[in-house]
Design an enzyme around this catalytic site. Structure first.
Site, PDB file in Angstrom:
ATOM      1  N   ARG A 176     -14.855 -36.242  82.101  1.00 22.31           N
ATOM      2  CA  ARG A 176     -13.523 -35.672  81.825  1.00 22.31           C
ATOM      3  C   ARG A 176     -13.177 -35.695  80.335  1.00 22.31           C
ATOM      4  NH1 ARG A 176     -11.904 -38.535  86.564  1.00 22.31           N
ATOM      5  NH2 ARG A 176     -11.962 -37.133  88.342  1.00 22.31           N
ATOM      6  N   LYS A 213     -11.330 -23.858  70.742  1.00 22.05           N
ATOM      7  CA  LYS A 213     -11.801 -22.990  71.829  1.00 22.05           C
ATOM      8  C   LYS A 213     -13.269 -23.302  72.079  1.00 22.05           C
ATOM      9  CE  LYS A 213      -8.836 -18.922  71.615  1.00 22.05           C
ATOM     10  NZ  LYS A 213      -8.762 -17.471  71.303  1.00 22.05           N
ATOM     11  N   GLU A 271     -14.658 -12.155  59.478  1.00 24.81           N
ATOM     12  CA  GLU A 271     -13.580 -13.057  59.916  1.00 24.81           C
ATOM     13  C   GLU A 271     -12.753 -13.509  58.709  1.00 24.81           C
ATOM     14  OE1 GLU A 271     -12.857 -13.450  63.028  1.00 24.81           O
ATOM     15  OE2 GLU A 271     -14.707 -12.981  64.113  1.00 24.81           O
ATOM     16  N   LYS A 313      -6.121 -20.466  59.532  1.00 26.17           N
ATOM     17  CA  LYS A 313      -6.456 -20.759  60.933  1.00 26.17           C
ATOM     18  C   LYS A 313      -5.806 -22.064  61.384  1.00 26.17           C
ATOM     19  CE  LYS A 313      -9.373 -20.705  64.749  1.00 26.17           C
ATOM     20  NZ  LYS A 313     -10.504 -20.202  65.482  1.00 26.17           N
ATOM     21  N   GLU A 321      -2.686 -20.553  72.605  1.00 28.37           N
ATOM     22  CA  GLU A 321      -2.534 -19.095  72.527  1.00 28.37           C
ATOM     23  C   GLU A 321      -1.491 -18.535  73.485  1.00 28.37           C
ATOM     24  OE1 GLU A 321      -6.226 -17.029  71.576  1.00 28.37           O
ATOM     25  OE2 GLU A 321      -5.450 -15.257  72.584  1.00 28.37           O
ATOM     26  N   ARG A 359      -0.958 -17.293  68.024  1.00 26.52           N
ATOM     27  CA  ARG A 359      -2.427 -17.412  67.893  1.00 26.52           C
ATOM     28  C   ARG A 359      -3.136 -16.089  68.198  1.00 26.52           C
ATOM     29  NH1 ARG A 359      -6.484 -22.392  69.473  1.00 26.52           N
ATOM     30  NH2 ARG A 359      -8.398 -21.297  68.915  1.00 26.52           N
ATOM     31  N   ASN A 412      -6.932 -12.612  66.840  1.00 29.05           N
ATOM     32  CA  ASN A 412      -7.833 -11.669  67.506  1.00 29.05           C
ATOM     33  C   ASN A 412      -7.720 -10.258  66.935  1.00 29.05           C
ATOM     34  OD1 ASN A 412      -8.923 -13.520  69.450  1.00 29.05           O
ATOM     35  ND2 ASN A 412      -6.896 -13.498  70.396  1.00 29.05           N
ATOM     36  N   HIS A 470     -10.399  -7.670  67.404  1.00 28.95           N
ATOM     37  CA  HIS A 470     -11.369  -8.211  68.363  1.00 28.95           C
ATOM     38  C   HIS A 470     -11.405  -7.463  69.698  1.00 28.95           C
ATOM     39  CE1 HIS A 470     -11.821 -11.280  65.391  1.00 28.95           C
ATOM     40  NE2 HIS A 470     -12.636 -12.009  66.142  1.00 28.95           N
ATOM     41  N   HIS A 516     -21.422  -9.999  66.131  1.00 27.47           N
ATOM     42  CA  HIS A 516     -19.989 -10.082  66.417  1.00 27.47           C
ATOM     43  C   HIS A 516     -19.143  -9.628  65.207  1.00 27.47           C
ATOM     44  CE1 HIS A 516     -16.273 -11.718  68.043  1.00 27.47           C
ATOM     45  NE2 HIS A 516     -16.124 -12.458  66.961  1.00 27.47           N
TER      46      HIS A 516
HETATM   47  P1  NAD Z   1     -25.147 -18.372  66.181  1.00 30.17           P
HETATM   48  O1  NAD Z   1     -24.585 -19.667  66.563  1.00 30.17           O
HETATM   49  O2  NAD Z   1     -25.992 -17.668  67.158  1.00 30.17           O
HETATM   50  O3  NAD Z   1     -25.926 -18.550  64.800  1.00 30.17           O
HETATM   51  C1  NAD Z   1     -26.597 -17.442  64.241  1.00 30.17           C
HETATM   52  C2  NAD Z   1     -28.039 -17.783  63.874  1.00 30.17           C
HETATM   53  O4  NAD Z   1     -28.055 -18.552  62.671  1.00 30.17           O
HETATM   54  C3  NAD Z   1     -28.755 -18.633  64.914  1.00 30.17           C
HETATM   55  O5  NAD Z   1     -30.036 -18.080  65.118  1.00 30.17           O
HETATM   56  C4  NAD Z   1     -28.853 -20.012  64.270  1.00 30.17           C
HETATM   57  O6  NAD Z   1     -29.990 -20.713  64.683  1.00 30.17           O
HETATM   58  C5  NAD Z   1     -28.929 -19.664  62.815  1.00 30.17           C
HETATM   59  N1  NAD Z   1     -28.441 -20.674  61.881  1.00 30.17           N
HETATM   60  C6  NAD Z   1     -27.427 -21.547  62.039  1.00 30.17           C
HETATM   61  N2  NAD Z   1     -27.199 -22.215  60.901  1.00 30.17           N
HETATM   62  C7  NAD Z   1     -28.105 -21.766  60.002  1.00 30.17           C
HETATM   63  C8  NAD Z   1     -28.352 -22.060  58.636  1.00 30.17           C
HETATM   64  N3  NAD Z   1     -27.588 -22.906  57.948  1.00 30.17           N
HETATM   65  N4  NAD Z   1     -29.383 -21.418  58.015  1.00 30.17           N
HETATM   66  C9  NAD Z   1     -30.125 -20.510  58.685  1.00 30.17           C
HETATM   67  N5  NAD Z   1     -29.921 -20.159  59.974  1.00 30.17           N
HETATM   68  C10 NAD Z   1     -28.905 -20.792  60.615  1.00 30.17           C
HETATM   69  O7  NAD Z   1     -23.989 -17.319  65.789  1.00 30.17           O
HETATM   70  P2  NAD Z   1     -22.562 -17.526  65.117  1.00 30.17           P
HETATM   71  O8  NAD Z   1     -22.251 -16.205  64.540  1.00 30.17           O
HETATM   72  O9  NAD Z   1     -22.486 -18.720  64.299  1.00 30.17           O
HETATM   73  O10 NAD Z   1     -21.623 -17.782  66.388  1.00 30.17           O
HETATM   74  C11 NAD Z   1     -21.467 -16.817  67.395  1.00 30.17           C
HETATM   75  C12 NAD Z   1     -20.847 -17.477  68.591  1.00 30.17           C
HETATM   76  O11 NAD Z   1     -19.580 -18.021  68.234  1.00 30.17           O
HETATM   77  C13 NAD Z   1     -20.590 -16.543  69.761  1.00 30.17           C
HETATM   78  O12 NAD Z   1     -21.051 -17.136  70.926  1.00 30.17           O
HETATM   79  C14 NAD Z   1     -19.070 -16.399  69.791  1.00 30.17           C
HETATM   80  O13 NAD Z   1     -18.582 -16.178  71.090  1.00 30.17           O
HETATM   81  C15 NAD Z   1     -18.641 -17.732  69.265  1.00 30.17           C
HETATM   82  N6  NAD Z   1     -17.297 -17.755  68.658  1.00 30.17           N
HETATM   83  C16 NAD Z   1     -16.443 -18.721  69.061  1.00 30.17           C
HETATM   84  C17 NAD Z   1     -15.190 -18.818  68.513  1.00 30.17           C
HETATM   85  C18 NAD Z   1     -14.272 -19.924  68.923  1.00 30.17           C
HETATM   86  O14 NAD Z   1     -13.100 -19.919  68.520  1.00 30.17           O
HETATM   87  N7  NAD Z   1     -14.750 -20.889  69.667  1.00 30.17           N
HETATM   88  C19 NAD Z   1     -14.781 -17.895  67.534  1.00 30.17           C
HETATM   89  C20 NAD Z   1     -15.684 -16.914  67.129  1.00 30.17           C
HETATM   90  C21 NAD Z   1     -16.955 -16.844  67.694  1.00 30.17           C
HETATM   91  N1  GLY Z   2     -11.288 -16.994  67.296  1.00 31.62           N
HETATM   92  C1  GLY Z   2      -9.936 -16.814  67.706  1.00 31.62           C
HETATM   93  C2  GLY Z   2      -9.227 -18.075  67.990  1.00 31.62           C
HETATM   94  O1  GLY Z   2      -9.730 -19.146  67.700  1.00 31.62           O
HETATM   95  O2  GLY Z   2      -8.145 -18.055  68.544  1.00 31.62           O
END
Ligand code: NAD
Ligand code: GLY
Length: 356
Positions: free
Chosen positions: A120, A142, A184, A226, A236, A240, A244, A247, A264
């Site tokens: 939990r 999130k 972003e 943020k 949200e 908040r 988006n 998005h 993305h």
């Molecule tokens: P990712 O986590 O897939 O990373 C992209 C690539 O970069 C991966 O192949 C990773 O291995 C590589 N990598 C990581 N750090 C590195 C470094 N320092 N040097 C070289 N390579 C490196 O992609 P992302 O764009 O970081 O994240 C995308 C994800 O984030 C999606 O799943 C999306 O839904 C999520 N997201 C979440 C939120 C939230 O608020 N929680 C907001 C936006 C996006």
């Molecule tokens: N990425 C949008 C949020 O964190 O609300």
């Protein structure tokens, strides 16, 4: 210069450390030292050097375990959620132990969701290593995994114990990933942060070539916005939603393309262009203001072509968005420089016009 921010509700605030070499004994030991066991979760694309640093500092005070995912969005799965839970059980992690997520948004979202549900809830620390994760996913709580019905459909709001943003980790990030993260950053400038918007306009070359000082500054400004918004509206229910901006359309573009061939951030850039165009067509911003937004996105080399999308192809995805409530689509639009607002009052023809 190293910088700090605070986010989260009064009774559950967490610190965000930002700077070159922020993965330091001083910052990390403080977060780790009370936990007997630590699980470092990362993926196969995260450079070994970063992991080694986190491991070396953590092992001074704690017993350290590691779990490495295959890099890529597919890893944010129910299967991996189950595997990590099994690992924690097998190694007898209890509520006083913790997880450290070292990687991009995939690692952060999955680790956070595991942390929110195991026993939990156990504590977790975010060490984001992509620009997108540093300016967005690591802050705000999130967490999510993907299921066959769609992306991020299962998750929780669950804040980290602390966030360490080491800008040196960005040196190894592929250019395409760095650039996608900039979408972003531009978003924060367009929705609220005028200082950031002018930094973005006047430092195009230095930002694109990742000059340390300006990169640190734009990350700080992004997170200042943020952190303020997520502290005000953690779950949200109001403001908040402006995070988006772009998005709804970005997600539709990604989903329509089955999440292939477009990152993305690249889709969000197109989405922000559509949302800005609707803002203009609805009379909230002038044509000149719209052109300035177009030029800014163009200056950061985003592919802004929309001819490959037909409104009717994107429509089903647009109306499946989390911002559709009781059949009404809420849009995030602009009413001037750095001023976003949420509305469901817009003409359907303008939605169509902005995409075609
Ligand atoms: P990712 O986590 O897939 O990373 C992209 C690539 O970069 C991966 O192949 C990773 O291995 C590589 N990598 C990581 N750090 C590195 C470094 N320092 N040097 C070289 N390579 C490196 O992609 P992302 O764009 O970081 O994240 C995308 C994800 O984030 C999606 O799943 C999306 O839904 C999520 N997201 C979440 C939120 C939230 O608020 N929680 C907001 C936006 C996006
Ligand atoms: N990425 C949008 C949020 O964190 O609300």
């Amino acid at each position: 210069m190293a910088k700090e921010l605070v986010a989260g509700p009064k009774n559950n605030q967490y610190k965000i450390y930002i700077g070159q070499n922020a993965i330091s004994k001083k910052n990390l030991s403080l977060l780790v030292k009370k936990h007997q066991k630590i699980l470092i979760i990362s993926d196969s694309g995260v450079p070994g050097e970063i992991l080694k640093k986190v491991h070396t500092i953590s092992k001074v005070t704690s017993k350290v375990f590691t779990f490495t995912l295959k890099q890529g969005e597919q890893s944010k799965s129910l299967g991996n959620f189950q595997k990590i839970i099994n690992f924690l059980i097998e190694h007898q992690f209890d509520r006083s132990d913790a997880i450290i997520a070292v990687g991009g948004g995939v690692v952060g979202d999955l680790s956070g969701y595991v942390a929110s549900s195991y026993l939990r809830g156990i504590q977790f620390i975010q060490i984001p290593t992509t620009l997108l994760a540093q300016v967005d996913s690591s802050v705000g709580g999130k967490t999510a995994i993907n299921i066959p019905a769609g992306k991020n459909l299962v998750g929780a709001f669950y804040n980290p114990k602390g966030v360490i943003i080491d800008t040196n980790t960005l040196h190894t990030l592929p250019a395409k990933e760095f650039n996608a993260g900039l979408a972003e950053v531009i978003k924060y400038g367009l929705i609220q942060n005028t200082k950031l918007l002018s930094l973005l306009k006047s430092n195009i070359v230095n930002i694109s070539s990742r000059k340390s000082q300006i990169v640190e500054q734009i990350i700080f400004e992004s997170l200042r916005t943020k952190a303020k918004i997520v502290t005000q509206d953690e779950k949200e229910t109001g403001i908040r939603a402006i995070l988006n901006f772009g998005h709804t359309f970005g997600h539709a573009i990604e989903a329509h393309g089955k999440y292939k061939n477009i990152l993305h951030g690249e889709a969000v850039a197109k989405g922000m262009l559509i949302a800005s165009k609707i803002s203009w067509l609805e009379g909230h911003i002038s044509e000149k203001e719209f052109s300035k937004i177009y030029s800014l996105l163009e200056a950061y080399n985003f592919d802004l072509s929309l001819h490959q999308y037909k409104f009717l192809d994107l429509k089903p995805f647009i109306f499946r968005d989390k911002k559709v409530q009781r059949g009404n689509l809420n849009l995030i639009l602009l009413q001037g420089q750095s001023k976003a607002f949420v509305t469901n009052d817009f003409k359907a023809k303008n939605l169509k016009l902005a995409i075609s």
